[in-house]
Scaffold this active site. Structure first.
Site, PDB file in Angstrom:
ATOM      1  N   LEU A  91      12.970  74.352   3.485  1.00 45.91           N
ATOM      2  CA  LEU A  91      13.395  75.609   4.112  1.00 45.91           C
ATOM      3  C   LEU A  91      14.311  75.342   5.298  1.00 45.91           C
ATOM      4  CD1 LEU A  91       9.798  77.044   3.870  1.00 45.91           C
ATOM      5  CD2 LEU A  91      11.756  77.808   2.494  1.00 45.91           C
ATOM      6  N   PRO A  92      15.038  76.378   5.750  1.00 43.96           N
ATOM      7  CA  PRO A  92      16.086  76.134   6.756  1.00 43.96           C
ATOM      8  C   PRO A  92      15.587  75.789   8.164  1.00 43.96           C
ATOM      9  CG  PRO A  92      16.492  78.189   5.560  1.00 43.96           C
ATOM     10  CD  PRO A  92      15.113  77.740   5.203  1.00 43.96           C
ATOM     11  N   THR A 100      13.623  70.149   7.759  1.00 39.19           N
ATOM     12  CA  THR A 100      13.779  69.459   9.037  1.00 39.19           C
ATOM     13  C   THR A 100      13.468  70.453  10.145  1.00 39.19           C
ATOM     14  OG1 THR A 100      15.408  67.886   8.233  1.00 39.19           O
ATOM     15  CG2 THR A 100      15.419  68.346  10.594  1.00 39.19           C
ATOM     16  N   LYS A 142      12.948  61.465  12.051  1.00 39.16           N
ATOM     17  CA  LYS A 142      14.239  62.061  11.714  1.00 39.16           C
ATOM     18  C   LYS A 142      15.005  62.482  12.961  1.00 39.16           C
ATOM     19  CE  LYS A 142      17.107  64.920   9.034  1.00 39.16           C
ATOM     20  NZ  LYS A 142      17.322  65.900   7.982  1.00 39.16           N
ATOM     21  N   LYS A 184      22.338  71.283  14.843  1.00 37.40           N
ATOM     22  CA  LYS A 184      20.948  71.735  14.660  1.00 37.40           C
ATOM     23  C   LYS A 184      19.975  70.592  14.963  1.00 37.40           C
ATOM     24  CE  LYS A 184      17.426  72.722  11.267  1.00 37.40           C
ATOM     25  NZ  LYS A 184      16.999  72.426   9.878  1.00 37.40           N
TER      26      LYS A 184
END
Lengths: 296, 296, 296, 296
Positions: free
Chosen positions: A65-66, A96, A171, A246
């Site tokens: 998902l975003p 993420t 990450k 982002k």
């Protein structure tokens, strides 16, 4: 194995296809009917809602998902996964998001009786299609072992990073370093060329010296130094500036929560923000070198 | 070959010894009598001054000096090399100085009939002793070819970087990137550990991902991640913070002259300056991670 | 007038006392019984909950809470103000929160039939006690006119900044500039003194020149330049580093949402974060000059 | 008094004219014959060289030159002032140069028997023409007293900053702070407006709050907030970006020599450098706000 898959966007759709290719049965959900029908044509079954998907006999659910708000909604909402899934089903979130949100959702899942892994990826849409993604995975070792063969159908490098949330930590830490390194390479290349060096010769020196890094030897931002990188094709494709932005936003937010200074990380974020404000958010992040060259 | 060597400091002395070992005849000069006598014991002949050295029948002169002011003094001064050397003698300056000064001296040398190369090194005192330095060389290709076998007695990687001054350009560009990368690794490692990851696991992820760089995979600044690096021995040895600070000073000065922005480079310079002001200028530059950790 | 007041902390309690002194009737709520009893002794009435307070016949409610999460909880929660207050009661939130959250709450209030103002303050606990706060107010002009005489009992400078959320915008913009200016003054003073100038002479020059700013002429961070400022008393009292850090966090978060770069603002945030990590979060924010002086 | 004046550029020429207006006899020198003839028409006498000027019976010599290299050449060169001037003649250098160079020249002057002051100015070409410059003066108090009435013919604010070089220290410290403050104001104004505030209202709040500074209340960079500032006329006139860049270069160079960190100062330098590289070096430095606005 019967697997549930939520989120069939640019990353999720090719990942789901690779699960089908590997012989798994798939039940899928996405808000976009087009995205769903694409997977159904490839052999998947459609679910009408996250709750409906959760109520099937899937052994494992993957979400892609975003942002954190979507993850919290899908997992924690009244009609969400946790309220409807069978206890024991393994949940894997490949979105993420910030580590704190990942840990909050994982804690709620475990409290409901569902083991959960955070498993964000790197490798982009190319890696998703080719099944060569890297998965950075946080959660219990036993759950990691359980998930590993499934994830291996979508990626080639599956790394256990420690407990819940640590996939996200790995990450954001890696990508913050990547964002810094790329600007460092851009500054070094632009400076060397402004001082009279040939770009390819300079890249050659750096790549065999202590300045060597992935941004220099595998993804050099200077035009005409490498083939098959975004710099060779006008900075199209690749990993967009706004996606890097982002990730740097997640990194500085996580740093704020941990009360940890990240001076170069925050400066890098602002430079990509400045570049995006100039209208270049859709270009590959290596295009940041344009901030340093007059013809940019 | 009969070679002149000026500057027998921590770097110059072991470099000169390697020339002797390779069978060359050496005439040497240094302001320090102790430094000179060390080389004489090893087989070199002492000259009383740069002018005296220049007047011998050396075929080639190598200089290894602390800063641009010394280089200009030794080459351009009234009793300096250019005023006294035979035309045709090849001059090689291995000092690390700014590209503009290197070009100014090279131009004066050529005008006097002496070919000149700038050939700064990387590899530190360890590399100087072991004969494994990297030489980044600027000047004419024919002169480079002439010098190559001589430099090979002191280093293992001899790179032609283009015209006069480009050896210095390559060095400042590479080392600026190195200074940035190291802080980037320090921030990423400190952030990841503050967020709950094991340092070695995090380094492992980074080293196989897009954050990979020399500062992470060959010189990791986090304690106990690697053996045989300064971080494993209290940041002693290695490449001192104040030397990194000098190189970043050269990089930002060269950028100023070229009217080229170097935002992360300048920020990195200030961070090493801040760390040096706190009394840590003698520690290896990877100790900069102490700026990011409370126990630092 | 009968006024409700929620949040009786270091700022809220003296503000509420000033309303009592001005002759208003006060019904108050706080999670701390001690805080409540202090106000009751001064003449206020205690409410058992936000909902209970909302259900009294107050004509206006003021809230003063630590962060956006508290504000959202108190206003939007099931037992919160909006669910229980009479339509038409004017709501004033004096908490310092991000503009987006302020607008979200104001929109919900207006939808319920309650006009709302955001009215964050500057002036610190001293200004709260003395009734000399500055109120930066966002909302409708008519509501501002209505609130103005009430706010004047607690402050001396009541500024209408435009529509909903603009009080918060003004505060984060001003305080971001303040955070930057203070570091700028610290760097300029430390540099001038390191170069041999007397600190007071340098401050005198700056304060009559183009470097003049509040951080220099009214709150100089260098020891012994001014009396009656934190720098004159070991950086005790004043506006704490961790409070400045909170405001810079709001500013950079608001900038991220607005996709607006703030390079110096973000760098300033990281420097205060670094100073706080070193254990100085409780010192006045002008103590940041210690980052620039060896004896610091 | 008979005064010598070297350097009749944009600043020097109007300063010299004001000395003539005040009734002093002037002997002048400049490399530009046009510049010299302009002053001769106004009543000055031309000298053929710095040496010739020094050999007249001037009681005092003022120099106004572009950079340290020129100052060193004019004072220390073989045909320069010190080699030819009568002992006892007071020397005043109004150029803006680095403090170390100023001290080097002053030391040489005193050794020759000539008292010397460094006296850089602020106020720009407008202040030079109007005789309203600020002089920041370094040197002995008695020499300052001697020079004060002369300088008062060219400026209205004559400040003694301490010993030799301190005039330069005060100027670089003040202008570094100015360069930082201006970017701080630009970021705060651009952020506030992006978040929905009216620029003039925001400036009004800042100018009565703790963010108040000269860059905000006397030289606001946002268009249409103030009249009679460069922002009101397309950033023409005023203090050029490239001049600010020069002063920040002096500040960071002085900081490097003093081993003093200046994080925001160095970042500001890079931002003006970036803006200049984009082709805006000729605009007033307040135009830096264009880096923060899309329409910029």
């Amino acid at each position: 194995m019967h697997i549930g898959f939520l989120g069939l966007g640019n990353m999720g759709a090719p990942m789901a296809r690779n699960l089908l290719k590997a012989g798994h049965a798939l039940t899928v959900f996405d808000l976009s009917a087009t995205a769903v029908s694409g997977l159904v044509e490839a052999g998947a079954t459609a679910a009408a809602s996250p709750a409906a998907l959760a109520k099937t006999d899937v052994a494992l659910i993957i979400t892609m998902l975003p942002a954190a708000a979507h993850v919290k909604g899908v997992y924690l909402g009244e009609d969400g996964l946790l309220a409807n899934v069978q206890p024991g089903v393994l949940l894997i979130d490949s979105s993420t998001i910030d580590p704190m949100s990942a840990r909050e959702v994982a804690k709620a899942a475990v409290a409901r009786g569902n083991p959960m892994l955070d498993a964000p990826v790197s490798g982009g849409t190319g890696g998703a299609a080719a099944g060569t993604l890297t998965f950075m995975v946080g959660g219990e070792a036993a759950d990691f072992d359980h998930a590993q063969p499934i994830l291996a159908a979508m990626g080639k490098n599956i790394v256990h990073c420690g407990g819940a949330g640590n996939g996200q930590v790995a990450k954001v830490a890696n990508n913050m370093l990547l964002g810094i390194s790329m600007i460092g390479v851009a500054e070094a290349m632009a400076l060397g060329v402004a001082l009279g060096m040939d770009a390819s010769v300079l890249a050659g020196v750096i790549n065999t010296s202590s300045g060597r890094c992935w941004s220099s030897d595998s993804y050099n931002p200077f035009p005409e130094v490498m083939d098959n990188v975004p710099a060779a094709r006008g900075y199209s494709g690749g990993f967009g500036t706004d996606l890097m932005l982002k990730d740097l936003g997640l990194a500085t937010e996580a740093a704020k929560q941990a009360r940890q200074p990240v001076l170069l990380g925050a400066t890098a974020q602002q430079l990509y923000q400045s570049f995006s404000q100039q209208g270049h958010g859709g270009l590959d992040f290596s295009a940041i070198i344009k901030l340093y060259r007059q013809e940019g």
